[in-house]
Design a protein around this motif. Structure first.
Motif, PDB file in Angstrom:
ATOM      1  N   ASN A 197       1.957  -6.441  13.869  1.00 22.83           N
ATOM      2  CA  ASN A 197       1.334  -5.158  13.319  1.00 22.83           C
ATOM      3  C   ASN A 197       0.144  -5.394  12.732  1.00 22.83           C
ATOM      4  N   VAL A 198      -0.895  -4.479  12.520  1.00 16.63           N
ATOM      5  CA  VAL A 198      -2.086  -4.392  11.853  1.00 16.63           C
ATOM      6  C   VAL A 198      -2.644  -3.191  11.539  1.00 16.63           C
ATOM      7  N   LYS A 199      -2.938  -2.945  10.325  1.00 15.36           N
ATOM      8  CA  LYS A 199      -3.530  -1.685   9.858  1.00 15.36           C
ATOM      9  C   LYS A 199      -4.600  -2.104   8.491  1.00 15.36           C
ATOM     10  N   TYR A 200      -5.771  -1.296   8.949  1.00 14.34           N
ATOM     11  CA  TYR A 200      -6.877  -1.289   8.028  1.00 14.34           C
ATOM     12  C   TYR A 200      -7.077  -0.010   7.129  1.00 14.34           C
ATOM     13  N   TYR A 201      -6.927  -0.366   5.893  1.00  8.01           N
ATOM     14  CA  TYR A 201      -7.168   0.772   5.075  1.00  8.01           C
ATOM     15  C   TYR A 201      -8.717   0.666   4.333  1.00  8.01           C
ATOM     16  N   ALA A 202      -9.509   1.462   5.084  1.00  2.97           N
ATOM     17  CA  ALA A 202     -10.710   1.528   4.858  1.00  2.97           C
ATOM     18  C   ALA A 202     -11.245   2.353   3.722  1.00  2.97           C
ATOM     19  N   ASN A 203     -12.410   1.945   2.937  1.00  7.07           N
ATOM     20  CA  ASN A 203     -13.100   2.882   2.213  1.00  7.07           C
ATOM     21  C   ASN A 203     -14.322   3.191   3.029  1.00  7.07           C
ATOM     22  N   ILE A 204     -14.417   4.565   3.377  1.00  5.73           N
ATOM     23  CA  ILE A 204     -15.446   4.902   4.425  1.00  5.73           C
ATOM     24  C   ILE A 204     -16.584   5.974   3.811  1.00  5.73           C
ATOM     25  N   MET A 215      -4.224  -5.148   6.340  1.00  3.50           N
ATOM     26  CA  MET A 215      -2.862  -5.646   6.290  1.00  3.50           C
ATOM     27  C   MET A 215      -2.299  -6.215   7.791  1.00  3.50           C
ATOM     28  N   MET A 216      -1.881  -7.301   7.838  1.00  5.96           N
ATOM     29  CA  MET A 216      -1.199  -7.634   9.093  1.00  5.96           C
ATOM     30  C   MET A 216       0.357  -8.158   8.843  1.00  5.96           C
ATOM     31  N   GLU A 217       1.114  -7.917   9.776  1.00  7.05           N
ATOM     32  CA  GLU A 217       2.490  -8.146   9.636  1.00  7.05           C
ATOM     33  C   GLU A 217       3.001  -9.214  10.612  1.00  7.05           C
ATOM     34  N   TYR A 218       3.553 -10.221   9.943  1.00  7.50           N
ATOM     35  CA  TYR A 218       4.142 -11.223  11.027  1.00  7.50           C
ATOM     36  C   TYR A 218       5.656 -11.022  11.036  1.00  7.50           C
ATOM     37  N   LYS A 219       6.268 -11.944  11.687  1.00 10.80           N
ATOM     38  CA  LYS A 219       7.785 -11.867  11.466  1.00 10.80           C
ATOM     39  C   LYS A 219       8.652 -11.892  10.247  1.00 10.80           C
ATOM     40  N   ASN A 220       7.980 -12.725   9.615  1.00  8.52           N
ATOM     41  CA  ASN A 220       8.774 -13.087   8.295  1.00  8.52           C
ATOM     42  C   ASN A 220       7.805 -13.074   7.018  1.00  8.52           C
ATOM     43  N   LEU A 307      -8.950 -13.361  20.261  1.00  4.14           N
ATOM     44  CA  LEU A 307      -7.863 -12.723  19.655  1.00  4.14           C
ATOM     45  C   LEU A 307      -8.640 -11.876  18.277  1.00  4.14           C
ATOM     46  N   VAL A 308      -9.551 -12.227  17.660  1.00  6.11           N
ATOM     47  CA  VAL A 308     -10.066 -12.044  16.442  1.00  6.11           C
ATOM     48  C   VAL A 308     -10.500 -10.625  16.819  1.00  6.11           C
ATOM     49  N   SER A 309     -11.440 -10.616  17.898  1.00 10.73           N
ATOM     50  CA  SER A 309     -11.994  -9.395  18.305  1.00 10.73           C
ATOM     51  C   SER A 309     -10.900  -8.191  18.665  1.00 10.73           C
ATOM     52  N   GLU A 310      -9.868  -8.756  19.397  1.00 11.76           N
ATOM     53  CA  GLU A 310      -8.862  -7.702  19.627  1.00 11.76           C
ATOM     54  C   GLU A 310      -8.177  -7.142  18.501  1.00 11.76           C
ATOM     55  N   VAL A 311      -7.799  -7.924  17.564  1.00 14.48           N
ATOM     56  CA  VAL A 311      -7.234  -7.464  16.197  1.00 14.48           C
ATOM     57  C   VAL A 311      -8.353  -6.354  15.433  1.00 14.48           C
ATOM     58  N   GLN A 312      -9.319  -6.988  15.461  1.00 16.29           N
ATOM     59  CA  GLN A 312     -10.617  -6.184  14.698  1.00 16.29           C
ATOM     60  C   GLN A 312     -10.517  -4.805  15.234  1.00 16.29           C
ATOM     61  N   ARG A 316      -9.997  -1.357  13.623  1.00 17.29           N
ATOM     62  CA  ARG A 316     -11.241  -0.688  13.335  1.00 17.29           C
ATOM     63  C   ARG A 316     -11.202   1.058  13.611  1.00 17.29           C
ATOM     64  N   ILE A 317     -10.626   0.982  15.038  1.00 17.63           N
ATOM     65  CA  ILE A 317     -10.473   2.224  15.721  1.00 17.63           C
ATOM     66  C   ILE A 317      -9.404   3.073  15.347  1.00 17.63           C
ATOM     67  N   ASP A 318      -8.536   2.437  15.039  1.00 20.47           N
ATOM     68  CA  ASP A 318      -7.142   3.074  14.289  1.00 20.47           C
ATOM     69  C   ASP A 318      -7.547   3.635  12.808  1.00 20.47           C
ATOM     70  N   ALA A 319      -8.490   3.110  12.257  1.00 23.23           N
ATOM     71  CA  ALA A 319      -9.093   3.452  10.821  1.00 23.23           C
ATOM     72  C   ALA A 319     -10.052   4.757  11.067  1.00 23.23           C
ATOM     73  N   GLY A 320     -10.425   5.074  12.242  1.00 19.50           N
ATOM     74  CA  GLY A 320     -11.334   6.110  12.557  1.00 19.50           C
ATOM     75  C   GLY A 320     -12.789   5.767  12.796  1.00 19.50           C
ATOM     76  N   ILE A 321     -12.945   4.398  12.804  1.00 24.00           N
ATOM     77  CA  ILE A 321     -14.405   3.753  12.808  1.00 24.00           C
ATOM     78  C   ILE A 321     -14.760   3.475  14.197  1.00 24.00           C
ATOM     79  N   LYS A 322     -15.505   4.414  14.802  1.00 27.15           N
ATOM     80  CA  LYS A 322     -15.607   4.397  16.352  1.00 27.15           C
ATOM     81  C   LYS A 322     -17.172   3.920  16.303  1.00 27.15           C
ATOM     82  N   PHE A 323     -17.565   3.086  17.382  1.00 23.72           N
ATOM     83  CA  PHE A 323     -18.822   2.961  17.990  1.00 23.72           C
ATOM     84  C   PHE A 323     -19.361   3.310  19.199  1.00 23.72           C
TER      85      PHE A 323
END
Length: 326
Positions: A197-204, A215-220, A307-312, A316-323
Motif C-alpha cells: 500500500n502507498v499513501k502520500y500526505y501532501a502539503n498543497i 508512506m509505503m506499507e510492506y508485509k512486515n 515501478l517508481v513511476s507506477e507508485v509515484q 500523487r493522484i490519490d492525493a488529489g494532484i492531477k496533471f
C-alpha cells in the motif's frame, strides 16, 4: 557514445565539466530554446562542443546515436518518443515521464526498436547504494525505513509571490514528489520492491505539493519518505532491523557515506566518494551498455523506473494532484 543534449539548465551545466572528460563519450551538439540560444552557444564554446541549435531534427543530424534529455518534466515524454521514433537511444532526466501510462508507452517503443531508454537517476549507480543492498541481510528483520530529502527551493519565494516556475507548476508536472520525492522512491523501491500500500500526505499550495510524507506499507514493515521544497530538514537514509541498522549520510540522490551498525557492537563504513561527482557512475554505465549493446541491463534498470513511476503516479493522484497528461 555520440551524444546530443537537449536543455541548457542547471543540471546540464553541473554535469558538463564531468561529461566532457569521460572516455568513449563524444558530445556533438546541444539543443536549446530560441530565446536561450546565445547561452547555448556560450556553453558549446566553453566545452568545445561543435554544434548548437534550437531544432530537434537538426540536433539529430549532427551524427548522434544517443540523446540526453534535460528539460522540464512535462516535455520528457514528447522528446523521448520523438528520439526513439528516429532510432536514437535516450537518456532522460528524472522523472522518466509525468505518469505511468506514458512510461509504459515509451518502454514498449524502446523494446520494439531495440533501443536504449535510461532514466538518469544517480541513486542506483553509486557503489554506496550497492553496499546497502549487500548489508541488508545482516541487520535481521526489517522494522522501519526512512528516506528524507528536504531542500528549500530557490524558486519557492517566487512561488509565494505568485510567479509560478515549472518546478511548482501543475501544468508542467511539477511538485515535490515529482522532484525530490522521486529520489526517495528509487532509494526504497530499489531495495525492497513494490509495496502493498502507498499513501502520500501532501502539503498543497496552489494545486501543487510543496512538501509531503509518503508512506509505503510492506508485509512486515513500513517506509517513510519525506520530501520538501518549502522548508529545510534532514537529508538521510535509515534502515532499521532487529539486529542492526544501516545509515546513509546524505540525500538519497547522493547517498553519501554508508555505515552498518550491528547491536553486538560491530561497525563498518564505506564511501565511494562519488557523491561530489554524481554524474560519473551513472553515465559510465550508460556508455558501457550502449558500447556493448547490453540491452538486458538497460531494460532491468527500466523496470525499476517503471515501478517508481507506477507508485509515484498512484500516490500523487490519490492525493488529489492531477496533471493535464493524466
Amino acid at each position: 557514445m555520440k551524444l546530443g543534449i537537449i536543455g541548457s539548465g542547471m543540471i546540464v551545466q553541473e554535469f558538463l565539466p564531468s561529461l566532457v572528460k569521460l572516455e568513449d563519450l563524444e558530445i556533438l551538439g546541444i539543443q536549446g530554446t530560441k530565446s536561450g540560444i546565445e547561452k547555448v552557444e556560450e556553453i558549446c564554446k566553453k566545452y568545445n562542443i561543435p554544434n548548437f541549435t534550437d531544432n530537434f531534427d537538426e540536433l539529430c543530424n549532427f551524427g548522434i546515436d544517443t540523446v540526453y534529455i534535460a528539460v522540464p518534466n512535462f516535455l520528457h515524454f514528447e522528446f523521448c518518443k520523438k528520439a526513439l521514433e528516429k532510432g536514437i537511444n535516450v537518456i532522460v532526466e528524472k522523472p522518466i515521464t509525468t505518469n505511468y501510462r506514458e512510461a509504459k508507452e515509451l518502454e514498449k517503443l524502446a523494446k520494439e526498436k531495440k533501443l536504449f531508454l535510461f532514466e538518469a537517476i544517480t541513486t542506483l549507480y553509486f557503489e554506496n547504494y550497492k553496499k546497502i543492498k549487500e548489508w541488508i541481510s545482516k541487520i535481521g528483520d526489517i522494522k522501519l525505513v526512512q528516506s528524507q530529502y528536504s531542500q528549500y527551493s530557490s524558486r519557492y519565494d517566487a512561488f509565494k509571490r505568485g510567479e509560478i516556475l515549472p518546478v511548482f507548476d501543475p501544468e508542467k508536472a511539477g511538485g515535490a514528489l515529482m522532484d525530490l520525492g522521486l529520489y526517495n522512491l528509487h532509494y526504497v523501491l530499489g531495495l525492497f520492491g513494490k509495496p502493498e500500500n502507498v499513501k502520500y500526505y501532501a502539503n498543497i499550495e496552489k494545486n501543487i505539493d510543496t512538501s509531503g510524507v509518503l508512506m509505503m506499507e510492506y508485509k512486515n514493515f513500513s517506509a517513510m519518505c519525506v520530501c520538501a521544497k518549502d522548508s529545510e530538514g534532514e537529508r538521510i537514509g535509515v534502515i532499521q532491523g532487529s539486529e542492526g541498522k544501516i545509515v546513509s549520510e546524505e540525500a538519497p540522490g547522493l547517498v553519501g557515506k554508508v555505515t552498518l551498525k550491528l547491536y553486538d557492537g560491530t561497525t563498518e563504513s564505506f564511501d565511494d566518494g562519488f557523491s561530489k561527482d554524481r554524474v560519473v557512475p551513472e553515465f559510465t554505465q550508460f556508455i558501457r551498455a550502449v558500447k556493448e549493446n547490453d540491452l538486458e541491463f538497460c531494460y532491468r534498470q527500466l523496470e525499476k523506473s517503471l515501478l517508481v513511476s507506477e507508485v509515484q503516479t498512484k500516490a500523487r493522484i490519490d492525493a488529489g494532484i492531477k496533471f493535464t497528461q493524466d
